[in-house]
Design a protein around this motif. Structure first.
Motif, PDB file in Angstrom:
ATOM      1  N   ASP A 292     -20.744 -51.973   3.011  1.00  0.00           N
ATOM      2  CA  ASP A 292     -21.105 -50.570   3.214  1.00  0.00           C
ATOM      3  C   ASP A 292     -20.557 -50.133   4.559  1.00  0.00           C
ATOM      4  O   ASP A 292     -21.109 -50.461   5.608  1.00  0.00           O
ATOM      5  CB  ASP A 292     -22.631 -50.415   3.166  1.00  0.00           C
ATOM      6  CG  ASP A 292     -23.055 -48.948   3.159  1.00  0.00           C
ATOM      7  OD1 ASP A 292     -22.257 -48.103   3.613  1.00  0.00           O
ATOM      8  OD2 ASP A 292     -24.172 -48.654   2.707  1.00  0.00           O
ATOM      9  N   GLY A 312     -22.283 -42.390  -1.831  1.00  0.00           N
ATOM     10  CA  GLY A 312     -21.733 -42.725  -0.515  1.00  0.00           C
ATOM     11  C   GLY A 312     -21.859 -41.594   0.488  1.00  0.00           C
ATOM     12  O   GLY A 312     -22.786 -40.786   0.428  1.00  0.00           O
ATOM     13  N   ASP A 326     -20.625 -46.477  -1.430  1.00  0.00           N
ATOM     14  CA  ASP A 326     -21.638 -47.508  -1.166  1.00  0.00           C
ATOM     15  C   ASP A 326     -21.173 -48.894  -1.601  1.00  0.00           C
ATOM     16  O   ASP A 326     -21.684 -49.906  -1.117  1.00  0.00           O
ATOM     17  CB  ASP A 326     -22.948 -47.170  -1.888  1.00  0.00           C
ATOM     18  CG  ASP A 326     -23.613 -45.915  -1.333  1.00  0.00           C
ATOM     19  OD1 ASP A 326     -23.344 -45.591  -0.154  1.00  0.00           O
ATOM     20  OD2 ASP A 326     -24.368 -45.260  -2.076  1.00  0.00           O
TER      21      ASP A 326
END
Length: 345
Positions: A292, A312, A326
């Motif tokens: 991430d 995200g 993500d």
């Protein structure tokens, strides 16, 4: 400048034949008294330019719609300095003597940053931090070094090398830049899917050297990005300008470049390859980076620059968008965030 002639046919063909219409605008504005030239003639002027020794003052301004992040500092990875370059105006002194000797001095109100190249030796000096970092460039036989970063010629080279039949090329007029007469070469994307409205390159009528580049964003009257000479001297700079000795008290460091293992500098190393979708100005590049990315940021910069979206976080400037997913992917392009999200699915 010694640009490759390979992109001339790709640029000129769409000008001559555009959806069945043969319309090639000539120079309409004759203020500097220049003879009319077609787009092909101006492109050839740039491609055959051999002007590689000069000095001058370059000014850069940005209006990308980014917030002011001056209070965050540079951060350990230098990302803050990169963002700061894109969110404010800057002035630099540039000295170039051939492809292997250059000096770019970024002038700040109370400090100065220097990037000096003399053959295989490169120095980066920051007077505010009192640091000087030396790098030795590896030998790459047959590889032509790029234009010094931050100059109009460097940006023009990227724009011209990247366009194809998705771009309409015209000569929109003539003008004067840094006291020299120029042709205004205009690049218009043939798509509504990009954030770029058009770009103009001011090409020196005598030397073919690009003296100014302006990139306009869709829906924005003022240019989103401008870099251009305000002063230009075509005499060969003094050789002493490319000699650098760290000043007393400076912290001196050595930085080793990654081993290319015999690869050409333009060849990608082993590892994940970027995926490319779309074409021309609407191209989207996707690169798996793992983890991430947003969560790993310790400076807080990404949180201020980006906004949460499904899957995200995203950054959209007036010219470029970036999507951090993500699941560890980064997508970027001169397109709206929605197009990046669609490409990520």
């Amino acid at each position: 400048m010694r640009l490759s002639r390979r992109w001339i046919p790709a640029l000129v063909a769409p000008v001559v034949v555009a959806a069945g219409a043969v319309t090639v605008p000539m120079v309409a504005d004759a203020d500097p008294g220049l003879p009319a030239r077609t787009p092909q003639q101006v492109l050839e002027l740039v491609a055959t330019s051999t002007e590689d020794s000069f000095s001058g003052t370059v000014e850069q301004t940005s209006d990308l719609g980014l917030p002011d992040l001056s209070g965050l500092g540079g951060g350990e990875d230098g990302a803050g300095a990169a963002v700061e370059l894109l969110t404010s105006s800057h002035t630099a002194r540039v000295h170039v003597d051939g492809p292997e000797r250059s000096r770019v001095q970024l002038l700040e109100q109370m400090s100065q940053r220097d990037l000096v190249r003399n053959g295989e030796d490169v120095w980066v000096y920051d007077s505010s931090e009192q640091t000087a970092v030396h790098t030795t460039l590896p030998e790459h036989e047959g590889h032509e070094p790029a234009q010094p970063e931050g100059t109009p010629a460097e940006l023009a080279e990227q724009l011209l090398a990247g366009v194809d039949e998705t771009t309409e090329v015209t000569v929109s007029g003539t003008d004067t830049v840094a006291g020299r007469p120029v042709y205004q070469l205009r690049l218009d994307p043939r798509t509504d899917a990009t954030l770029v409205d058009f770009a103009t390159l001011a090409v020196d009528a005598g030397t073919g050297l690009p003296l100014e580049v302006r990139v306009h964003a869709v829906g924005q009257q003022a240019p989103a990005f401008v870099v251009g000479f305000t002063e230009l001297d075509l005499d060969t700079p003094d050789a002493s300008l490319f000699e650098f000795t760290p000043p007393p008290g400076a912290e001196v460091g050595e930085q080793e470049l990654p081993d290319h293992d015999g690869r050409d500098p333009g060849e990608l190393p082993e590892g994940p390859r970027p995926e490319v979708s779309g074409e021309g100005w609407a191209t989207v590049v996707e690169l798996p980076v793992g983890g991430d990315v947003a969560a790993a940021d310790k400076s807080g910069m990404l949180e201020q620059l980006t906004r949460p979206v499904e899957g995200g976080r995203a950054l959209q400037t007036s010219l470029v968008s970036v999507l951090l997913t993500d699941d560890g992917r980064v997508l970027a392009g001169a397109v709206p965030v929605e197009q990046l999200a669609a490409a990520a699915r």
